[in-house]
Write an enzyme that holds these catalytic residues in place. Structure first.
Site, mmCIF file in Angstrom:
data_model
loop_
_atom_site.group_PDB
_atom_site.id
_atom_site.type_symbol
_atom_site.label_atom_id
_atom_site.label_comp_id
_atom_site.label_asym_id
_atom_site.label_seq_id
_atom_site.Cartn_x
_atom_site.Cartn_y
_atom_site.Cartn_z
ATOM 1 C CG ASP A 15 -9.105 3.344 -4.268
ATOM 2 O OD1 ASP A 15 -9.734 2.644 -5.080
ATOM 3 O OD2 ASP A 15 -8.201 4.130 -4.577
ATOM 4 C CD GLU A 32 8.621 7.438 -0.306
ATOM 5 O OE1 GLU A 32 7.881 7.141 -1.271
ATOM 6 O OE2 GLU A 32 9.663 6.839 -0.051
ATOM 7 C CE LYS A 46 -1.050 3.063 -0.652
ATOM 8 N NZ LYS A 46 -1.858 3.132 -1.858
ATOM 9 C CG ASP A 58 -5.765 7.087 -5.497
ATOM 10 O OD1 ASP A 58 -5.486 5.904 -5.775
ATOM 11 O OD2 ASP A 58 -6.915 7.491 -5.280
ATOM 12 C CE1 TYR A 79 6.250 3.156 -5.661
ATOM 13 C CE2 TYR A 79 5.107 5.191 -6.194
ATOM 14 C CZ TYR A 79 5.151 3.804 -6.178
ATOM 15 O OH TYR A 79 4.118 3.086 -6.680
ATOM 16 C CE LYS A 125 -4.971 3.644 1.541
ATOM 17 N NZ LYS A 125 -5.556 2.438 0.999
ATOM 18 C CB CYS A 136 -31.683 -22.206 17.158
ATOM 19 S SG CYS A 136 -31.305 -22.224 15.397
ATOM 20 C CB CYS A 183 -33.337 -26.108 14.591
ATOM 21 S SG CYS A 183 -32.248 -25.822 16.001
ATOM 22 C CB CYS A 228 -28.140 -23.199 17.398
ATOM 23 S SG CYS A 228 -28.963 -24.755 17.038
ATOM 24 C CB CYS A 259 -29.343 -26.756 13.862
ATOM 25 S SG CYS A 259 -29.735 -25.106 13.230
HETATM 26 S S1 IVH Z 1 6.233 1.708 -2.297
HETATM 27 C C1 IVH Z 1 7.721 -2.447 -2.169
HETATM 28 N N1 IVH Z 1 5.627 4.237 -2.252
HETATM 29 O O1 IVH Z 1 0.599 2.030 -3.382
HETATM 30 C C2 IVH Z 1 6.937 -1.218 -1.990
HETATM 31 N N2 IVH Z 1 4.029 2.748 -3.158
HETATM 32 O O2 IVH Z 1 -0.946 0.069 -1.977
HETATM 33 C C3 IVH Z 1 6.313 -0.761 -3.237
HETATM 34 N N3 IVH Z 1 2.021 3.813 -4.006
HETATM 35 O O3 IVH Z 1 1.588 -0.705 -5.287
HETATM 36 C C4 IVH Z 1 5.433 0.365 -3.069
HETATM 37 N N4 IVH Z 1 2.606 5.873 -3.547
HETATM 38 O O4 IVH Z 1 1.214 1.560 -6.490
HETATM 39 C C5 IVH Z 1 5.218 3.014 -2.582
HETATM 40 N N5 IVH Z 1 5.279 6.508 -2.200
HETATM 41 C C6 IVH Z 1 4.859 5.305 -2.530
HETATM 42 C C7 IVH Z 1 3.606 5.063 -3.134
HETATM 43 C C8 IVH Z 1 3.230 3.776 -3.424
HETATM 44 C C9 IVH Z 1 1.668 5.100 -4.079
HETATM 45 C C10 IVH Z 1 1.168 2.708 -4.467
HETATM 46 C C11 IVH Z 1 1.889 1.661 -5.269
HETATM 47 C C12 IVH Z 1 1.693 0.397 -4.495
HETATM 48 C C13 IVH Z 1 0.435 0.699 -3.760
HETATM 49 C C14 IVH Z 1 0.251 -0.164 -2.560
#
Ligand code: IVH
Length: 703
Positions: A57, A140, A142, A144, A251, A339, A433, A436, A451, A457
């Site tokens: 990822d 929040e 994220k 995976d 979410y 990230k 270069c 050439c 170049c 060239c």
């Molecule tokens: S909000 C319009 N909240 O991350 C916004 N996405 O890289 C919609 N994801 O497609 C996404 N945790 O699959 C949101 N707390 C979270 C999330 C989350 C994971 C994923 C989701 C999204 C992807 C984007």
């Protein structure tokens, strides 16, 4: 760019370029964007379509981030198939399709505290907030996993769909009905229709247990919890899924028939009341410092969680703000995914090569002992330019650290001096270069050595020919990069017009490796099919420095025909007038105008255009349809608007098909004047341009 991967298999070892976009020319950027589009599309299909990703990822994110950086630096080059405008992969076969009532968006990524600060500044500016106006954002985890949209009608689960390409996903209702963690009936009083979106995922523990069972049964092993969740969701036998422990965090909202909350925070609370799991680590933040604290706090407990997370998602809390902020391409302006950092790795530089790009830019490329970083094998890294090599004191034979440097792109961070072998070789940047032999010049104050031999060239000429046949240019079926290389090597094609004269060399071609009579004839047919070409495509194909698809289109609409263009910019024409005319065109600046003029005045390229035109028929470009009252009109915004920032006004105008210019001239259609509009409004009045106040502007766009 380094080692252009020409086949999909090679994308698995793609190196993300670290060339500074500011130092790149249009040709290099266009090449790289083409590669990125192909690579991202490929990895999207591996990830979403086949559940079988071949890169991590983190590398995927870098590709996307790199694409976005390049698009930001070269807006003219944004491709029709820009990865930023697509999401995920088309639906896999075997499941019915579901068109999402509202698109399922993706998120913009940030990697550093600065990215978060910039995001909040951007949002505040867009909304015209004062420094003391409150702006709350949620933070929040994220998750995976995979995003899922659940549609409830009268409180009952009616349909479950995957994201697919964002507009259309797969119908996985039958499978989801077997997932205990997803409510089939909602508590409380939900609106008649509500789509709840969230992430379906598997706990690490459950993933390990699943793999154990799979191994015992001789089944397929999954690489990580995410793949296990994806594979389970795609089971054709809905019974199997009930044995898989899938979980779900809600979410986001899709279609909703009534307003259930004014803020995201309240929305999450409402979801919990309906019976959904919402993540309890989420926080409501009022400052960037609080957001970063949450990022750190959740990052600290990341390893102890039962599920994988790969960052923090910040979302503007107020729904009305979200609505105003809208979206750009595939991601909302009101959210950012911050990230967690990716891995570092050490490897050895085996050699440094020079690649010569289409405009002669010489880029040093480090050939590395292949090494896995964040799940992908990296064997090349771009070294930017000669200063970079000196600054980092890089020698051939050195052991180096590779890293995603705080933000986006993987870089060679440093050399490890105590691992430097006695026979390490200092690198001297060539002043000729390597292809050439012509002088390579580095203008005062610039980092790039080029170049100077232009299309004399071979490297530059070949890159230029490749651009000519690329997908957005002449796009000749059966005549791709490899064939162009082959034909160029054999002296069959030296300049674009030669392609259209290949018919007189059919016998020769038919004897080549990989060709017979039939494929030669097919090639001739596909070449003939491109003898008629729209003017905008023709201009883009010429590969004029800085002229991407969008500019090519603007030029085509402006000049109408090649004859008119060649008359306006001709050796015997008034060049100052030609330059002035170009610069009056919205989006054409002084430097671009000078590149365009240079191209058409340089005898060799001018002759090439005329020769090419004798082989093809150029037809007018499509003109935009006039379906909104402002489409096709040009606006200038000035002064302060009370209801929206200028950025928001501009985005609104553009979304309705209008153009926005920065300067007032007789060619614009409307000047929208807010408070304190000053000289622009005066000038517009003098020129007879229609001046709108804020109310008139709102009336016009709401018509
Ligand atoms: S909000 C319009 N909240 O991350 C916004 N996405 O890289 C919609 N994801 O497609 C996404 N945790 O699959 C949101 N707390 C979270 C999330 C989350 C994971 C994923 C989701 C999204 C992807 C984007």
């Amino acid at each position: 760019m380094a080692d252009i991967p020409v086949s999909v298999q090679e994308f698995a070892s793609i190196t993300v370029s670290t060339n500074d976009p500011k130092q790149m020319d249009m040709f290099e950027a266009a090449d790289e964007l083409a590669i990125l589009a192909a690579a991202i599309a490929y990895h999207d299909s591996r990830y979403h379509g086949a559940d079988d990703p071949v890169i991590s990822d983190a590398i995927y994110d870098r590709l996307v981030a790199r694409n976005r950086d390049l698009e930001a630096a070269f807006p003219n080059l944004i491709r029709a198939d820009s990865p930023d405008a697509r999401i995920g992969a088309p639906v896999a076969s075997g499941f019915g399709k579901v068109r999402h009532a509202r698109p399922m968006l993706s998120l913009s990524n940030g990697f550093s505290a600065q990215d978060v600060t910039d995001f909040v500044i951007r949002v505040r500016r867009f909304l015209s907030l004062n420094d003391d106006d409150e702006l709350a954002l949620t933070a929040e985890p994220k998750i995976d996993g995979l995003s899922l949209s659940l549609r409830y009608e009268s409180g009952r689960l009616k349909q479950a769909a995957t994201r697919g390409d964002g507009s259309e996903g797969e119908d996985v209702t039958a499978n989801i009905m077997q997932v205990d963690a997803i409510p089939k009936e909602l508590f409380g009083t939900p609106p008649a229709i509500i789509e709840v979106r969230g992430e379906i995922y598997m706990d690490r523990e459950d993933f390990l247990m699943l793999n154990e069972t799979q191994q015992a049964d001789g089944g397929k092993l999954f690489a990580n919890p995410r793949n296990a969740a994806a594979g389970s969701l795609r089971q054709k036998d809905a019974n199997i899924i009930s044995g898989r422990k899938l979980r779900f965090f809600a979410y986001a909202m899709g279609e909703c028939s009534a307003e259930i909350a004014k803020t995201h925070w309240d929305f999450l609370a409402t979801l919990a009341n309906y019976g959904f799991a919402v993540n309890t680590l989420s926080k409501l933040c009022l400052t960037v410092a609080e957001m970063l604290d949450t990022y750190k706090a959740i990052g600290d407990v990341r390893a102890t969680l039962s599920y994988d997370i790969d960052g923090i998602v910040y979302k503007v809390d107020r729904h009305d703000y979200q609505g105003r902020l809208g979206q750009v391409a595939r991601a909302p302006r009101w959210a950012l995914a911050h990230k967690f950092p990716a891995e570092q790795a050490q490897t050895i530089i085996r050699a440094i090569d020079i690649q010569v790009g289409r405009t002669g830019a010489m880029t040093p490329v480090a050939r590395l002992e292949p090494i896995t970083v964040g799940g992908v094998v990296v064997s090349n890294a771009t070294l930017h330019n000669e200063d970079e090599i000196n600054r980092k004191n890089i020698r051939i034979g050195d052991t180096v650290v590779i890293q995603r440097a705080g933000d986006v792109i993987p870089q060679i961070v440093c050399t490890i001096r105590n691992k430097r072998p006695k026979d390490s070789i200092e690198y001297r940047f060539p002043e000729l270069c390597p292809v050439c032999g012509a002088n390579a010049i580095r203008p005062e104050g610039e980092a790039v050595r080029r170049c100077t031999n232009g299309i004399n060239c071979d490297a530059q000429r070949l890159e230029w020919l490749k651009h000519f046949v690329s997908r957005d240019a002449f796009d000749i079926e059966g005549l791709g990069v490899r064939q162009i290389e082959q034909f160029n090597e054999l002296g069959l094609v030296a300049l674009p017009a030669d392609i259209f004269r290949l018919n007189i060399r059919q016998q020769e071609i038919a004897t080549l490796d990989g060709y017979g009579e039939i494929s030669t004839r097919n090639l001739m047919t596909s070449i003939d099919a491109r003898r008629t070409i729209k003017f905008d495509r023709f201009i883009y194909a010429l590969g004029i420095r800085q002229v991407g698809q969008a500019t090519a289109r603007i030029l085509a609409l402006h000049y109408d025909s090649l004859d008119k263009l060649l008359t306006a910019i001709a050796p015997d024409a008034d060049i100052e007038a030609a330059a002035a005319e170009l610069m009056e065109i919205n989006q054409v600046g002084e430097l671009m105008a000078s590149d365009i003029i240079n191209f058409f005045l340089t005898q060799k390229t001018r002759d090439m255009v005329i020769d090419l035109a004798s082989e093809v028929t150029i037809i007018p470009p499509d003109r935009p349809a006039h379906d909104s009252p402002v489409s096709g009109k040009t606006f200038v915004f000035t002064g302060t608007l009370a209801g929206m920032s200028r950025a928001e006004a501009k985005a609104r105008a553009e979304s309705l098909g209008a153009k926005v210019s920065g300067s007032v001239s007789a060619k614009i259609d409307f000047l929208v004047a807010g408070a304190n509009s000053g000289s622009k409004a005066r000038k517009a009045g003098e020129l007879g341009v229609t001046v709108l106040d804020e109310n008139a502007w709102l009336a016009l766009i709401n018509k």
